[in-house]
Design a protein around this motif. Structure first.
Motif, PDB file in Angstrom:
ATOM      1  N   SER A 246       0.847  -1.181   0.000  1.00  0.00           N
ATOM      2  CA  SER A 246       0.000   0.000   0.000  1.00  0.00           C
ATOM      3  C   SER A 246       0.887   1.238   0.000  1.00  0.00           C
ATOM      4  O   SER A 246       1.821   1.346   0.794  1.00  0.00           O
ATOM      5  N   CYS A 247       0.587   2.152  -0.901  1.00  0.00           N
ATOM      6  CA  CYS A 247       1.321   3.420  -0.969  1.00  0.00           C
ATOM      7  C   CYS A 247       0.297   4.533  -0.778  1.00  0.00           C
ATOM      8  O   CYS A 247      -0.511   4.811  -1.670  1.00  0.00           O
ATOM      9  N   SER A 248       0.301   5.146   0.389  1.00  0.00           N
ATOM     10  CA  SER A 248      -0.716   6.166   0.669  1.00  0.00           C
ATOM     11  C   SER A 248      -0.314   7.490   0.039  1.00  0.00           C
ATOM     12  O   SER A 248       0.800   7.974   0.229  1.00  0.00           O
ATOM     13  N   VAL A 249      -1.244   8.045  -0.703  1.00  0.00           N
ATOM     14  CA  VAL A 249      -1.022   9.321  -1.375  1.00  0.00           C
ATOM     15  C   VAL A 249      -1.680  10.470  -0.608  1.00  0.00           C
ATOM     16  O   VAL A 249      -1.534  11.639  -0.978  1.00  0.00           O
ATOM     17  N   GLY A 250      -2.415  10.123   0.419  1.00  0.00           N
ATOM     18  CA  GLY A 250      -3.073  11.112   1.265  1.00  0.00           C
ATOM     19  C   GLY A 250      -3.466  10.462   2.579  1.00  0.00           C
ATOM     20  O   GLY A 250      -3.178   9.288   2.814  1.00  0.00           O
ATOM     21  N   GLU A 251      -4.154  11.211   3.397  1.00  0.00           N
ATOM     22  CA  GLU A 251      -4.542  10.671   4.701  1.00  0.00           C
ATOM     23  C   GLU A 251      -5.793  11.379   5.209  1.00  0.00           C
ATOM     24  O   GLU A 251      -6.112  12.499   4.788  1.00  0.00           O
ATOM     25  N   LYS A 252      -6.480  10.679   6.074  1.00  0.00           N
ATOM     26  CA  LYS A 252      -7.660  11.282   6.685  1.00  0.00           C
ATOM     27  C   LYS A 252      -7.221  12.369   7.668  1.00  0.00           C
ATOM     28  O   LYS A 252      -6.138  12.309   8.241  1.00  0.00           O
ATOM     29  N   GLY A 253      -8.083  13.346   7.814  1.00  0.00           N
ATOM     30  CA  GLY A 253      -7.758  14.458   8.705  1.00  0.00           C
ATOM     31  C   GLY A 253      -8.171  14.162  10.129  1.00  0.00           C
ATOM     32  O   GLY A 253      -9.325  13.805  10.387  1.00  0.00           O
ATOM     33  N   PRO A 254      -7.255  14.291  11.087  1.00  0.00           N
ATOM     34  CA  PRO A 254      -7.627  14.066  12.485  1.00  0.00           C
ATOM     35  C   PRO A 254      -8.476  15.216  13.023  1.00  0.00           C
ATOM     36  O   PRO A 254      -8.192  16.385  12.748  1.00  0.00           O
ATOM     37  N   LEU A 255      -9.499  14.869  13.739  1.00  0.00           N
ATOM     38  CA  LEU A 255     -10.310  15.848  14.455  1.00  0.00           C
ATOM     39  C   LEU A 255     -10.578  15.253  15.832  1.00  0.00           C
ATOM     40  O   LEU A 255     -11.463  14.416  15.992  1.00  0.00           O
TER      41      LEU A 255
ATOM     42  N   VAL B  41     -13.272  11.773  25.196  1.00  0.00           N
ATOM     43  CA  VAL B  41     -12.489  12.216  24.047  1.00  0.00           C
ATOM     44  C   VAL B  41     -12.837  11.339  22.857  1.00  0.00           C
ATOM     45  O   VAL B  41     -12.858  10.107  22.963  1.00  0.00           O
ATOM     46  N   LEU B  42     -13.114  11.977  21.739  1.00  0.00           N
ATOM     47  CA  LEU B  42     -13.416  11.284  20.487  1.00  0.00           C
ATOM     48  C   LEU B  42     -12.266  11.482  19.509  1.00  0.00           C
ATOM     49  O   LEU B  42     -11.835  12.606  19.266  1.00  0.00           O
ATOM     50  N   ASP B  43     -11.781  10.387  18.962  1.00  0.00           N
ATOM     51  CA  ASP B  43     -10.794  10.443  17.891  1.00  0.00           C
ATOM     52  C   ASP B  43     -11.549  10.305  16.575  1.00  0.00           C
ATOM     53  O   ASP B  43     -11.879   9.197  16.151  1.00  0.00           O
ATOM     54  N   CYS B  44     -11.823  11.414  15.942  1.00  0.00           N
ATOM     55  CA  CYS B  44     -12.542  11.421  14.667  1.00  0.00           C
ATOM     56  C   CYS B  44     -11.533  11.560  13.531  1.00  0.00           C
ATOM     57  O   CYS B  44     -10.567  12.320  13.638  1.00  0.00           O
ATOM     58  N   ARG B  45     -11.761  10.830  12.462  1.00  0.00           N
ATOM     59  CA  ARG B  45     -10.898  10.917  11.282  1.00  0.00           C
ATOM     60  C   ARG B  45     -11.782  11.197  10.069  1.00  0.00           C
ATOM     61  O   ARG B  45     -12.646  10.388   9.720  1.00  0.00           O
ATOM     62  N   LEU B  46     -11.553  12.338   9.435  1.00  0.00           N
ATOM     63  CA  LEU B  46     -12.405  12.789   8.338  1.00  0.00           C
ATOM     64  C   LEU B  46     -11.756  12.509   6.987  1.00  0.00           C
ATOM     65  O   LEU B  46     -10.538  12.663   6.817  1.00  0.00           O
ATOM     66  N   LEU B  47     -12.566  12.107   6.038  1.00  0.00           N
ATOM     67  CA  LEU B  47     -12.081  11.913   4.674  1.00  0.00           C
ATOM     68  C   LEU B  47     -11.550  13.225   4.114  1.00  0.00           C
ATOM     69  O   LEU B  47     -12.054  14.305   4.455  1.00  0.00           O
ATOM     70  N   PRO B  48     -10.517  13.165   3.276  1.00  0.00           N
ATOM     71  CA  PRO B  48     -10.011  14.396   2.662  1.00  0.00           C
ATOM     72  C   PRO B  48     -11.130  15.173   1.975  1.00  0.00           C
ATOM     73  O   PRO B  48     -11.954  14.611   1.257  1.00  0.00           O
ATOM     74  N   GLY B  49     -11.161  16.472   2.250  1.00  0.00           N
ATOM     75  CA  GLY B  49     -12.194  17.326   1.671  1.00  0.00           C
ATOM     76  C   GLY B  49     -13.391  17.544   2.567  1.00  0.00           C
ATOM     77  O   GLY B  49     -14.199  18.444   2.307  1.00  0.00           O
ATOM     78  N   HIS B  50     -13.540  16.764   3.631  1.00  0.00           N
ATOM     79  CA  HIS B  50     -14.657  16.952   4.552  1.00  0.00           C
ATOM     80  C   HIS B  50     -14.280  18.006   5.592  1.00  0.00           C
ATOM     81  O   HIS B  50     -13.240  17.904   6.241  1.00  0.00           O
ATOM     82  N   GLU B  51     -15.143  18.975   5.769  1.00  0.00           N
ATOM     83  CA  GLU B  51     -14.850  20.111   6.634  1.00  0.00           C
ATOM     84  C   GLU B  51     -15.144  19.785   8.100  1.00  0.00           C
ATOM     85  O   GLU B  51     -16.245  19.318   8.422  1.00  0.00           O
ATOM     86  N   PRO B  52     -14.194  20.045   8.992  1.00  0.00           N
ATOM     87  CA  PRO B  52     -14.403  19.756  10.415  1.00  0.00           C
ATOM     88  C   PRO B  52     -15.615  20.462  11.016  1.00  0.00           C
ATOM     89  O   PRO B  52     -16.376  19.847  11.781  1.00  0.00           O
ATOM     90  N   ASP B  53     -15.828  21.732  10.691  1.00  0.00           N
ATOM     91  CA  ASP B  53     -16.952  22.457  11.287  1.00  0.00           C
ATOM     92  C   ASP B  53     -18.288  21.863  10.856  1.00  0.00           C
ATOM     93  O   ASP B  53     -19.239  21.797  11.656  1.00  0.00           O
ATOM     94  N   ALA B  54     -18.363  21.433   9.606  1.00  0.00           N
ATOM     95  CA  ALA B  54     -19.602  20.808   9.135  1.00  0.00           C
ATOM     96  C   ALA B  54     -19.830  19.485   9.846  1.00  0.00           C
ATOM     97  O   ALA B  54     -20.972  19.134  10.196  1.00  0.00           O
ATOM     98  N   PHE B  55     -18.748  18.742  10.092  1.00  0.00           N
ATOM     99  CA  PHE B  55     -18.866  17.469  10.811  1.00  0.00           C
ATOM    100  C   PHE B  55     -19.332  17.712  12.245  1.00  0.00           C
ATOM    101  O   PHE B  55     -20.200  16.987  12.756  1.00  0.00           O
ATOM    102  N   ILE B  56     -18.770  18.715  12.898  1.00  0.00           N
ATOM    103  CA  ILE B  56     -19.168  19.026  14.278  1.00  0.00           C
ATOM    104  C   ILE B  56     -20.636  19.435  14.331  1.00  0.00           C
ATOM    105  O   ILE B  56     -21.357  19.084  15.278  1.00  0.00           O
ATOM    106  N   GLU B  57     -21.091  20.139  13.317  1.00  0.00           N
ATOM    107  CA  GLU B  57     -22.500  20.526  13.261  1.00  0.00           C
ATOM    108  C   GLU B  57     -23.402  19.282  13.184  1.00  0.00           C
ATOM    109  O   GLU B  57     -24.434  19.203  13.868  1.00  0.00           O
ATOM    110  N   GLN B  58     -22.985  18.309  12.365  1.00  0.00           N
ATOM    111  CA  GLN B  58     -23.749  17.059  12.279  1.00  0.00           C
ATOM    112  C   GLN B  58     -23.706  16.304  13.604  1.00  0.00           C
ATOM    113  O   GLN B  58     -24.720  15.756  14.058  1.00  0.00           O
ATOM    114  N   LEU B  59     -22.519  16.273  14.222  1.00  0.00           N
ATOM    115  CA  LEU B  59     -22.361  15.575  15.490  1.00  0.00           C
ATOM    116  C   LEU B  59     -23.242  16.204  16.570  1.00  0.00           C
ATOM    117  O   LEU B  59     -23.869  15.493  17.375  1.00  0.00           O
TER     118      LEU B  59
END
Length: 436
Positions: free
Chosen positions: A193-202, A308-326
């Motif tokens: 596996s060669c990762s070209v990107g990574e999920k964003g930690p939140l 404490v929640l370890d959230c990992r967001l797909l590239p391009g997903h906005e943290p503030d929008a995720f928090i709003e959903q949460l």
């Protein structure tokens, strides 16, 4: 392409085992880190081999290290990146001393063997071999060992980014983030596996406050019970899987190899996400509850509870929008959400000389192996390079068993001597072709 030089890989492997065993024996559990001792160890090895390096000390025994093997400068520098810190251990669950560097049954045991002192030694041996063989280099090769990756990198890669920008004026980076395995989804076929990107930690903290009181008199404003209800709602929250364009080539290859059955419809993706944790992590934003803290005594209703929640967001997903959903999922205005850590980075392209070189070398060493362009489910120090437009790949060139993979951040972490040799051989050849 020049012919690979003759190398005594048995001797190289013996040296790598010795270095990894001694490296693991330096306890760099983070917190608190104490990477200075590890940096001193690495710098001593580098200087013994005539390679210039610099240790950047920080308060509280922390440090970063950078070494440079000079080239002609015809091409921009190439970076071998690793981190020196490791996650803490629960010693009572280990078969061997987690900081003993024990070599037994064909494995090197200890915290960091997989994540990521083992890879650090592969990178170190690559640099040492380039130096000893006296190969003319078309570019500088940098060896960067950072602190604090396991806690977010503030004292590590972020500090280097702010204080030593010269280490980031480069073309390519190889780091952790992509692991090889001997089988995938029940199909026995080697896969790199060669990762070209990574999920964003939140990383988020949920805070619940309520009225304290005597445990013998229950009431409706119990902060612990409110937090438990919130965590239950979060656990039941199902998020729709999404196949990112960057992952489509990976899934196509898995289909062709028979590792994924059927088409890639939304229904198939839901089934894959429901049954295969790794694929769920690649197809959805994930949430893991990692810490819960409340209470002072068995018969006291506390006034505050936290999780404490370890959230990992797909590239391009906005943290503030995720928090709003949460927030909508929790549906309790008395639960406060606080940000602990947030990071997002772009995806590196795959149409590069480095990716093709990795593919060629991996196929040469393991003809049946697939090379999958992937997204790392975790976050790495590569983000600091990707932010600057540098191509950074996560590529640990070893074919790990499921138990080896599971030992990273778990108990009885270990890497086989076979994998230590294979990884060093592949990494050296990739770097040689890219830099010699």
């Amino acid at each position: 392409m020049t012919t690979s030089p003759a190398i005594d890989w048995e001797e190289v492997t013996r040296e790598a085992i010795d270095l990894l065993s001694r490296y693991i024996a330096i306890d760099t559990s983070n917190p608190p880190g104490r990477e200075q001792a590890a940096a001193d160890f690495l710098s001593a090895v580098l200087r013994e081999n005539g390679i210039e390096c610099e240790v950047f000390p920080l308060p509280d025994g922390r440090a970063n290290l950078a070494a440079r093997l000079p080239g002609s400068g015809r091409k921009p520098p190439f970076v071998l990146l690793s981190h020196m810190d490791v996650v803490p251990v629960q010693r009572e669950f280990w078969q061997e001393d987690p900081f003993g560097g024990v070599v037994r049954d064909g494995f090197v045991w200890g915290r960091g063997a997989v994540d990521m002192k083992g890879m650090g030694v592969m990178e170190l041996m690559t640099l040492l071999l380039l130096r000893r063989l006296g190969l003319p280099l078309s570019r500088d090769v940098l060896f960067v060992a950072a602190a604090d990756e396991e806690a977010g990198g503030e004292a590590g890669i972020e500090w280097l980014d702010a204080n030593h920008p010269e280490l980031f004026d480069v073309e390519y980076v190889i780091n952790e983030g992509g692991y090889g395995s001997k089988e995938m989804f029940g199909v026995k076929r080697p896969v790199f596996s060669c990762s070209v990107g990574e999920k964003g930690p939140l990383w988020l903290r949920l805070v619940s406050e309520g009225a304290p009181g005597h445990g013998s008199v229950p009431h409706r404003d119990n902060c612990v019970e409110r937090l438990v209800r919130a965590l239950h709602r979060i656990q039941e929250w199902e998020r729709e899987p999404e196949l990112l364009p960057a992952l489509r080539p990976m899934f196509d290859l898995l289909q062709e190899a028979g590792m994924i059955k059927g088409d890639l419809s939304n229904e198939t993706l839901r089934e894959l996400a429901a049954n295969i944790p790794l694929l769920k992590a690649l197809l959805t934003d994930t949430i893991s509850t990692t810490m819960v803290n409340a209470g002072v005594k068995a018969n006291v209703i506390p006034a505050r509870a936290e999780a404490v929640l370890d959230c990992r967001l797909l590239p391009g997903h906005e943290p503030d929008a995720f928090i709003e959903q949460l927030t909508a999922v929790i549906a309790d205005p008395k639960i406060r959400i606080e940000k602990i850590l947030e990071s997002q980075t772009p995806i590196s392209p795959v149409d590069t000389e480095l990716f093709e070189t990795i593919r060629e070398v991996a196929k040469q060493q393991a003809p049946e192996a697939l090379l999958l362009p992937s997204i790392a489910s975790g976050f790495t120090d590569s983000r600091a390079y990707r932010r600057r437009g540098v191509v950074a790949y996560g590529f640990i060139p070893a074919l790990l068993t499921m138990s080896e993979l599971a030992s990273a951040h778990g108990h009885n972490e270990r890497i086989s001597i076979e994998n230590l040799r294979l990884g060093t051989q592949i990494l050296f050849e990739v770097v040689r072709r890219m830099c010699a």
